[in-house]
Scaffold this motif. Sequence first.
Motif, PDB file in Angstrom:
ATOM      1  N   GLU A   1     -24.580  -6.391  15.117  1.00 23.39           N
ATOM      2  CA  GLU A   1     -24.187  -4.963  14.811  1.00 23.39           C
ATOM      3  C   GLU A   1     -25.055  -4.347  15.418  1.00 23.39           C
ATOM      4  O   GLU A   1     -26.251  -4.165  15.525  1.00 23.39           O
ATOM      5  CB  GLU A   1     -24.281  -4.791  13.070  1.00 23.39           C
ATOM      6  CG  GLU A   1     -24.352  -3.365  12.679  1.00 23.39           C
ATOM      7  CD  GLU A   1     -23.234  -2.411  13.046  1.00 23.39           C
ATOM      8  OE1 GLU A   1     -21.832  -3.005  12.796  1.00 23.39           O
ATOM      9  OE2 GLU A   1     -23.256  -1.450  13.480  1.00 23.39           O
TER      10      GLU A   1
ATOM     11  N   VAL B   1     -24.362  -6.499  22.115  1.00 28.96           N
ATOM     12  CA  VAL B   1     -23.705  -7.690  22.824  1.00 28.96           C
ATOM     13  C   VAL B   1     -23.624  -7.155  24.170  1.00 28.96           C
ATOM     14  O   VAL B   1     -23.012  -6.252  24.628  1.00 28.96           O
ATOM     15  CB  VAL B   1     -22.430  -8.119  22.387  1.00 28.96           C
ATOM     16  CG1 VAL B   1     -22.086  -9.227  23.354  1.00 28.96           C
ATOM     17  CG2 VAL B   1     -22.567  -8.729  21.102  1.00 28.96           C
TER      18      VAL B   1
ATOM     19  N   ASP C   1     -15.560  -4.573  16.364  1.00 29.78           N
ATOM     20  CA  ASP C   1     -16.174  -3.290  16.983  1.00 29.78           C
ATOM     21  C   ASP C   1     -15.636  -2.039  16.665  1.00 29.78           C
ATOM     22  O   ASP C   1     -16.187  -0.904  17.207  1.00 29.78           O
ATOM     23  CB  ASP C   1     -16.967  -3.432  17.920  1.00 29.78           C
ATOM     24  CG  ASP C   1     -16.106  -3.702  19.205  1.00 29.78           C
ATOM     25  OD1 ASP C   1     -14.594  -3.853  18.969  1.00 29.78           O
ATOM     26  OD2 ASP C   1     -16.338  -3.846  20.546  1.00 29.78           O
TER      27      ASP C   1
ATOM     28  N   TRP D   1     -14.940  -4.317  23.168  1.00 25.65           N
ATOM     29  CA  TRP D   1     -14.582  -5.756  23.457  1.00 25.65           C
ATOM     30  C   TRP D   1     -12.998  -6.113  23.367  1.00 25.65           C
ATOM     31  O   TRP D   1     -12.465  -7.241  23.936  1.00 25.65           O
ATOM     32  CB  TRP D   1     -15.228  -6.938  22.622  1.00 25.65           C
ATOM     33  CG  TRP D   1     -16.891  -6.524  23.186  1.00 25.65           C
ATOM     34  CD1 TRP D   1     -17.735  -5.944  22.422  1.00 25.65           C
ATOM     35  CD2 TRP D   1     -17.602  -7.066  24.210  1.00 25.65           C
ATOM     36  NE1 TRP D   1     -18.982  -6.152  23.161  1.00 25.65           N
ATOM     37  CE2 TRP D   1     -18.787  -6.635  24.195  1.00 25.65           C
ATOM     38  CE3 TRP D   1     -16.889  -7.520  25.573  1.00 25.65           C
ATOM     39  CZ2 TRP D   1     -19.644  -6.951  25.349  1.00 25.65           C
ATOM     40  CZ3 TRP D   1     -17.756  -8.081  26.427  1.00 25.65           C
ATOM     41  CH2 TRP D   1     -19.033  -7.685  26.445  1.00 25.65           C
TER      42      TRP D   1
ATOM     43  N   ILE E   1     -11.382  14.796  11.111  1.00 20.84           N
ATOM     44  CA  ILE E   1     -12.599  15.181  10.857  1.00 20.84           C
ATOM     45  C   ILE E   1     -12.830  14.888   9.289  1.00 20.84           C
ATOM     46  O   ILE E   1     -11.905  14.583   8.508  1.00 20.84           O
ATOM     47  CB  ILE E   1     -12.485  16.828  10.811  1.00 20.84           C
ATOM     48  CG1 ILE E   1     -12.457  17.508  12.209  1.00 20.84           C
ATOM     49  CG2 ILE E   1     -13.479  17.465   9.974  1.00 20.84           C
ATOM     50  CD1 ILE E   1     -12.349  18.868  12.227  1.00 20.84           C
TER      51      ILE E   1
ATOM     52  N   LYS F   1     -14.031  12.257  14.490  1.00 21.56           N
ATOM     53  CA  LYS F   1     -13.944  10.753  14.853  1.00 21.56           C
ATOM     54  C   LYS F   1     -12.625  10.461  15.345  1.00 21.56           C
ATOM     55  O   LYS F   1     -11.551  10.956  14.727  1.00 21.56           O
ATOM     56  CB  LYS F   1     -14.123   9.788  13.624  1.00 21.56           C
ATOM     57  CG  LYS F   1     -13.993   8.374  13.871  1.00 21.56           C
ATOM     58  CD  LYS F   1     -14.374   7.285  13.022  1.00 21.56           C
ATOM     59  CE  LYS F   1     -13.960   5.921  13.548  1.00 21.56           C
ATOM     60  NZ  LYS F   1     -14.610   4.789  12.487  1.00 21.56           N
TER      61      LYS F   1
ATOM     62  N   GLY G   1      -6.547   2.372   6.952  1.00 27.78           N
ATOM     63  CA  GLY G   1      -7.128   1.319   7.815  1.00 27.78           C
ATOM     64  C   GLY G   1      -7.985   0.346   6.638  1.00 27.78           C
ATOM     65  O   GLY G   1      -8.180  -0.890   7.422  1.00 27.78           O
TER      66      GLY G   1
HETATM   67  C1  LIG Z   1     -11.788  10.737   8.415  1.00 27.88           C
HETATM   68  C2  LIG Z   1     -11.213   9.395   7.979  1.00 27.88           C
HETATM   69  C3  LIG Z   1     -10.619   8.894   6.773  1.00 27.88           C
HETATM   70  C4  LIG Z   1     -10.242   7.489   6.524  1.00 27.88           C
HETATM   71  N1  LIG Z   1      -9.801   7.347   5.026  1.00 27.88           N
HETATM   72  C5  LIG Z   1      -9.247   5.960   4.757  1.00 27.88           C
HETATM   73  C6  LIG Z   1      -8.792   5.821   3.704  1.00 27.88           C
HETATM   74  O1  LIG Z   1      -8.652   6.711   2.537  1.00 27.88           O
HETATM   75  N2  LIG Z   1      -8.198   4.774   3.407  1.00 27.88           N
HETATM   76  C7  LIG Z   1      -8.090   3.657   4.369  1.00 27.88           C
HETATM   77  O2  LIG Z   1      -7.391   2.736   3.953  1.00 27.88           O
HETATM   78  N3  LIG Z   1      -8.726   3.953   5.501  1.00 27.88           N
HETATM   79  C8  LIG Z   1      -9.121   5.246   5.777  1.00 27.88           C
HETATM   80  N4  LIG Z   1      -9.672   5.547   7.189  1.00 27.88           N
HETATM   81  C9  LIG Z   1      -9.742   4.336   8.135  1.00 27.88           C
HETATM   82  C10 LIG Z   1     -10.765   3.366   8.035  1.00 27.88           C
HETATM   83  O3  LIG Z   1     -12.133   3.924   7.644  1.00 27.88           O
HETATM   84  C11 LIG Z   1     -10.989   2.506   9.064  1.00 27.88           C
HETATM   85  O4  LIG Z   1      -9.736   1.661   9.341  1.00 27.88           O
HETATM   86  C12 LIG Z   1     -12.062   1.142   8.772  1.00 27.88           C
HETATM   87  O5  LIG Z   1     -13.236   1.688   8.528  1.00 27.88           O
HETATM   88  C13 LIG Z   1     -11.933   0.104   9.817  1.00 27.88           C
HETATM   89  O6  LIG Z   1     -12.984  -0.862   9.450  1.00 27.88           O
HETATM   90  P1  LIG Z   1     -13.635  -1.572  10.809  1.00 27.88           P
HETATM   91  O7  LIG Z   1     -14.699  -2.675  10.306  1.00 27.88           O
HETATM   92  O8  LIG Z   1     -12.699  -2.259  11.539  1.00 27.88           O
HETATM   93  O9  LIG Z   1     -14.368  -0.525  11.842  1.00 27.88           O
HETATM   94  P2  LIG Z   1     -15.960   0.300  11.421  1.00 27.88           P
HETATM   95  O10 LIG Z   1     -15.943   0.307  10.107  1.00 27.88           O
HETATM   96  O11 LIG Z   1     -15.932   1.177  12.171  1.00 27.88           O
HETATM   97  O12 LIG Z   1     -16.975  -1.029  11.820  1.00 27.88           O
HETATM   98  C14 LIG Z   1     -16.979  -1.150  13.087  1.00 27.88           C
HETATM   99  C15 LIG Z   1     -18.614  -1.707  13.241  1.00 27.88           C
HETATM  100  O13 LIG Z   1     -18.852  -2.243  14.601  1.00 27.88           O
HETATM  101  C16 LIG Z   1     -20.132  -1.685  14.749  1.00 27.88           C
HETATM  102  N5  LIG Z   1     -19.761  -1.614  16.499  1.00 27.88           N
HETATM  103  C17 LIG Z   1     -19.142  -0.773  17.221  1.00 27.88           C
HETATM  104  N6  LIG Z   1     -19.328  -1.272  18.605  1.00 27.88           N
HETATM  105  C18 LIG Z   1     -20.351  -2.489  18.500  1.00 27.88           C
HETATM  106  C19 LIG Z   1     -20.735  -3.199  19.432  1.00 27.88           C
HETATM  107  N7  LIG Z   1     -20.488  -2.894  20.946  1.00 27.88           N
HETATM  108  N8  LIG Z   1     -21.636  -4.184  19.279  1.00 27.88           N
HETATM  109  C20 LIG Z   1     -22.093  -4.393  17.978  1.00 27.88           C
HETATM  110  N9  LIG Z   1     -21.553  -3.560  16.908  1.00 27.88           N
HETATM  111  C21 LIG Z   1     -20.531  -2.685  17.172  1.00 27.88           C
HETATM  112  C22 LIG Z   1     -20.070  -0.470  14.504  1.00 27.88           C
HETATM  113  O14 LIG Z   1     -21.376   0.246  14.373  1.00 27.88           O
HETATM  114  C23 LIG Z   1     -19.501  -0.421  13.115  1.00 27.88           C
HETATM  115  O15 LIG Z   1     -20.483  -0.925  12.171  1.00 27.88           O
HETATM  116  C24 LIG Z   1     -10.161   6.772   7.552  1.00 27.88           C
HETATM  117  C25 LIG Z   1     -10.631   6.824   8.654  1.00 27.88           C
HETATM  118  C26 LIG Z   1     -11.456   8.174   9.011  1.00 27.88           C
HETATM  119  C27 LIG Z   1     -11.868   8.342  10.429  1.00 27.88           C
END
Ligand SMILES: Cc1cc2nc3c(=O)[nH]c(=O)nc-3n(C[C@H](O)[C@H](O)[C@H](O)COP(=O)(O)OP(=O)(O)OC[C@H]3O[C@@H](n4cnc5c(N)ncnc54)[C@H](O)[C@@H]3O)c2cc1C
Length: 377
Positions: free
Chosen positions: A33, A119, A148, A154, A171, A245, A278
């Motif tokens: 992470e 990475v 990520d 990636w 927002i 975002k 998401g």
């Molecule tokens: C404003 C907003 C409101 C939302 N509301 C909702 C909702 O109410 N309900 C819903 O279902 N969804 C909602 N979503 C969508 C939901 O938040 C995302 O789909 C969800 O967080 C995805 O999870 P994830 O683990 O795939 O990504 P993330 O939670 O973004 O996690 C990715 C992780 O990877 C890490 N990372 C990134 N690049 C690298 C790298 N190169 N090396 C190592 N680590 C890395 C980051 O630091 C992060 O910790 C919302 C999104 C937004 C923007």
Amino acid sequence: MREFDTIIIGGGLSGSSAALNLSKKGYSVLIIEKEALGNIKPCAGGMASSMQQFLPLNFDQAIESKIKNVEFRWKSSDNVTADLSGESPFWIIRREKFDKLLLDEALKYGSEILRPVKVEKIISQNKTWIIKCSNKDTYKSKFLIIADGSQSQWAGYFNLGPRKPKFANTIALRLKGLGNIPSDSVRFEFGFIKYGFAWAFPLKDSLNIGLGTFINNKPLEDEALNNKVIKSFGFEDSSFKVFHKRLRIWNGIHKLNGDRVIAVGDSASLCDPFLAEGIRPSLISSYYAAESIDQCLSNNKNDLNNYSTIMRNEWGKSMAWGKRIAQIFYRFPKTGYQLGVKRKTAPKRIAQILSGQMGYEDIAKRVINRLLTKRDD
Ligand SMILES: Cc1cc2nc3c(=O)[nH]c(=O)nc-3n(C[C@H](O)[C@H](O)[C@H](O)COP(=O)(O)OP(=O)(O)OC[C@H]3O[C@@H](n4cnc5c(N)ncnc54)[C@H](O)[C@@H]3O)c2cc1C
């Protein structure tokens, strides 16, 4: 050089839930992470309770509201309320708590995490991944999960997901108090935001507010309008701090796996292109990613193709309709609101979508059927 069954890039919701599912099956997992601490995620936390089936964990303490009503408004009026009757099928979770619970449980079952570490290079050598990191160490793994997030570096590198990802501009902010939102309701506000909408989801003592545009890459740059929308949720003070975002949204059915590598969650472009949901696809994809890797590890195989097939059937087919609906609805929102949201049967259908009982594909089929038979269904 230490070797793991699976290395996961990204320790957010998708990465942690994949780690939990795999480590609970007894596999060795390393999460890499890039951030030092679990930052607050710009996420409103709305989630179908049916998603519990994809997590081997009790996360009651992260659920802050159980939603009974969904309010829709057009420019602060013309209300429609959908009743979410039954077993409170839609929950609002506090994301930072939820993510921490997931990660802690994964660590409890033996997963390890490196943070803050990036990475830098990934090499495939003799059916093994060699991962070089910013801490100058190198790790080895049999399988690799890309988790990520929206700004994924990636997924594209491995040609997973759409070649040209699509983004919603969003927002997010969290304000103290609930404004004019009842503690057991969520609100969707249409008409103010061009090519999108605004939403307000209540936590116990604060409100998650989001604004998003979903087509035409429309930026949310009209600060006065944004403030007006935020204030419409019942806040007088306008000194709020907002987070911008770019949220990677679904953009077609694509392969989500390669040889010994899989993309999950936002990095795989799974987020709903109509309502920004998401969490559900993140949990579903992480669950099936772990299942596919488990099948390979226990049968000494490398073929992860069934993961892409399952995700196409379980999620992609519905999102294909979600994208079409978004393209039409956000171009003609007033008509969409009148014909879609204000229909007699809409509240029930909306409740079924939010609770995960129905997908956009089912809705589309009903509409087509209705047009063919002229039934009012
Ligand atoms: C404003 C907003 C409101 C939302 N509301 C909702 C909702 O109410 N309900 C819903 O279902 N969804 C909602 N979503 C969508 C939901 O938040 C995302 O789909 C969800 O967080 C995805 O999870 P994830 O683990 O795939 O990504 P993330 O939670 O973004 O996690 C990715 C992780 O990877 C890490 N990372 C990134 N690049 C690298 C790298 N190169 N090396 C190592 N680590 C890395 C980051 O630091 C992060 O910790 C919302 C999104 C937004 C923007």
